[in-house]
Enzyme design. Sequence first.
Site, PDB file in Angstrom:
ATOM      1  N   THR A 111       0.604   1.758  14.441  1.00 33.21           N
ATOM      2  CA  THR A 111       1.413   3.387  15.016  1.00 33.21           C
ATOM      3  C   THR A 111       0.473   3.933  14.018  1.00 33.21           C
ATOM      4  O   THR A 111       0.601   5.093  13.713  1.00 33.21           O
ATOM      5  CB  THR A 111       2.251   3.771  15.135  1.00 33.21           C
ATOM      6  OG1 THR A 111       3.130   2.656  14.519  1.00 33.21           O
ATOM      7  CG2 THR A 111       3.293   3.280  17.150  1.00 33.21           C
ATOM      8  N   ASP A 112       0.338   2.766  12.757  1.00 33.12           N
ATOM      9  CA  ASP A 112       0.657   3.798  11.385  1.00 33.12           C
ATOM     10  C   ASP A 112      -0.781   4.478  11.245  1.00 33.12           C
ATOM     11  O   ASP A 112      -0.506   5.672  10.797  1.00 33.12           O
ATOM     12  CB  ASP A 112       0.835   3.078  10.554  1.00 33.12           C
ATOM     13  CG  ASP A 112      -0.591   1.763   9.892  1.00 33.12           C
ATOM     14  OD1 ASP A 112      -0.727   1.696  11.288  1.00 33.12           O
ATOM     15  OD2 ASP A 112      -0.393   1.193   9.068  1.00 33.12           O
TER      16      ASP A 112
ATOM     17  N   ASP B 201       2.062  -0.950   5.112  1.00 30.43           N
ATOM     18  CA  ASP B 201       3.008  -2.125   4.353  1.00 30.43           C
ATOM     19  C   ASP B 201       2.989  -1.622   3.270  1.00 30.43           C
ATOM     20  O   ASP B 201       3.560  -2.305   3.002  1.00 30.43           O
ATOM     21  CB  ASP B 201       1.297  -3.084   3.909  1.00 30.43           C
ATOM     22  CG  ASP B 201       1.420  -4.228   5.646  1.00 30.43           C
ATOM     23  OD1 ASP B 201       2.121  -3.530   6.651  1.00 30.43           O
ATOM     24  OD2 ASP B 201       0.083  -3.539   5.989  1.00 30.43           O
TER      25      ASP B 201
ATOM     26  N   SER C  66      -1.292 -10.159   1.145  1.00 29.63           N
ATOM     27  CA  SER C  66      -2.326  -8.737   0.389  1.00 29.63           C
ATOM     28  C   SER C  66      -1.491  -7.884  -0.485  1.00 29.63           C
ATOM     29  O   SER C  66      -1.938  -7.176  -2.024  1.00 29.63           O
ATOM     30  CB  SER C  66      -4.119  -8.238   0.397  1.00 29.63           C
ATOM     31  OG  SER C  66      -2.686  -7.878   2.083  1.00 29.63           O
TER      32      SER C  66
ATOM     33  N   GLY D 103      -1.566 -14.902   5.082  1.00 31.37           N
ATOM     34  CA  GLY D 103      -2.122 -14.902   6.651  1.00 31.37           C
ATOM     35  C   GLY D 103      -1.313 -15.001   7.224  1.00 31.37           C
ATOM     36  O   GLY D 103      -1.972 -15.316   8.457  1.00 31.37           O
TER      37      GLY D 103
ATOM     38  N   SER E 219       2.683  -9.177   5.103  1.00 31.10           N
ATOM     39  CA  SER E 219       1.003  -8.217   3.670  1.00 31.10           C
ATOM     40  C   SER E 219       1.258  -9.083   3.184  1.00 31.10           C
ATOM     41  O   SER E 219       1.755  -8.698   1.680  1.00 31.10           O
ATOM     42  CB  SER E 219       1.954  -7.315   3.747  1.00 31.10           C
ATOM     43  OG  SER E 219       1.890  -5.641   3.563  1.00 31.10           O
TER      44      SER E 219
END
Length: 382
Positions: free
Chosen positions: A35-36, A172, A128, A122, A126
């Site tokens: 949705t972001d 995120d 990353s 992975g 989040s």
Amino acid sequence: MSTAQLEEHFTSAFDHAPDGVWQAPGRVNLIGEHTDYNEGFVLPFAIDKTARVAIGVRADSTVRLLSTYGDHGMTTAHTTSLDRAAAKGWTKYPLGVIWALQQRGIAVPGIDLLLDSDVPLGAGLSSSHAIECAVVSALNELTGAGLGPEEMVLATQLAENDFVGAPTGIMDQSASLRGSKGNAVFLDCRDQSVRLVPFEAEPAGLVMLVIDTKVSHSHADGGYASRRASCELGAEILGVKALRDLSIGDLEEASGLLDELTFRRVKHVVTENDRVLQTVELLSSEGPGSIGALLDASHVSMRDDFEISCPELDLAVDASRASGAIGSRMTGGGFGGAAIALTPVAAEQQVRTAVVRAFSEAGYKAPDIFTVTPAAGAMRLA
């Protein structure tokens, strides 16, 4: 690794002490998936697993990157010639942040950086963005850039979209930079407004389990991009700026205007936005024990309408629900990663046992199962 150990490791590796140590958490998305980037609503929370970076400023333009895990070799780059194609593995994230800050006109010096992280890689938690948010927090301070949280969110999104090549939204980074202990972050992705919503499972006799299926995923692959393209197509055909502008009452008309696949993509986003709003209302009025059915419905929508689940995620959800969880759903961008299961404390062990047994019987790799609690956002440690 403790802060002191990280500083000691940095000094040993680079022959000088760091100028500081910063950390940023991973996140679990309680509800509100895909949705972001449709300018909608999300409800993530920062978790008690973090990426930590020790950074020392250099007098030249050299960037030296080292981590405590994975590839133990040092990566060298230069702030004057950052090459997206040459950036590999986790180094894409700090280099992307440097690049994004440069795009904003911020002069970033050469740095030495040592990364340590306990956010599972992975897993859809989040990892990353945790790296990016730790790095942007550090560089914001070290350069005196004076960026606020909203600006740092947009800088890391630019790094993700244009340097890493992943067409992600702002959820995120917002959770990692703006998280608060004991709260979920209710984020309106249209204007970046945030409201903290109390979410503490333990006082309600519950625990939030994360089931890492060990099926690795990547946002930079075609599955994520194709879902985003479908959403943009749906908004264009329906004449709205973003799918956020549609309500459930608009779906009947949409079904007659869109092809079957695009309609299902649109239906997920519209109904998911509604589920986020319902979840916020229930958490505020009745508490965590009241949201199980919404978590379940979210997973069904992601499985059937958005088609971003996988057999391992479906099994994790089904096994946890059958053995006592009050609600369960995959979390994150999909195509692998983790599921969450909101579970009565008294049923925690039987849920863990049932999920492990189900994976074994299906011939899948054993999942990692652990608890998370809402934690504070990015901060300086030393």
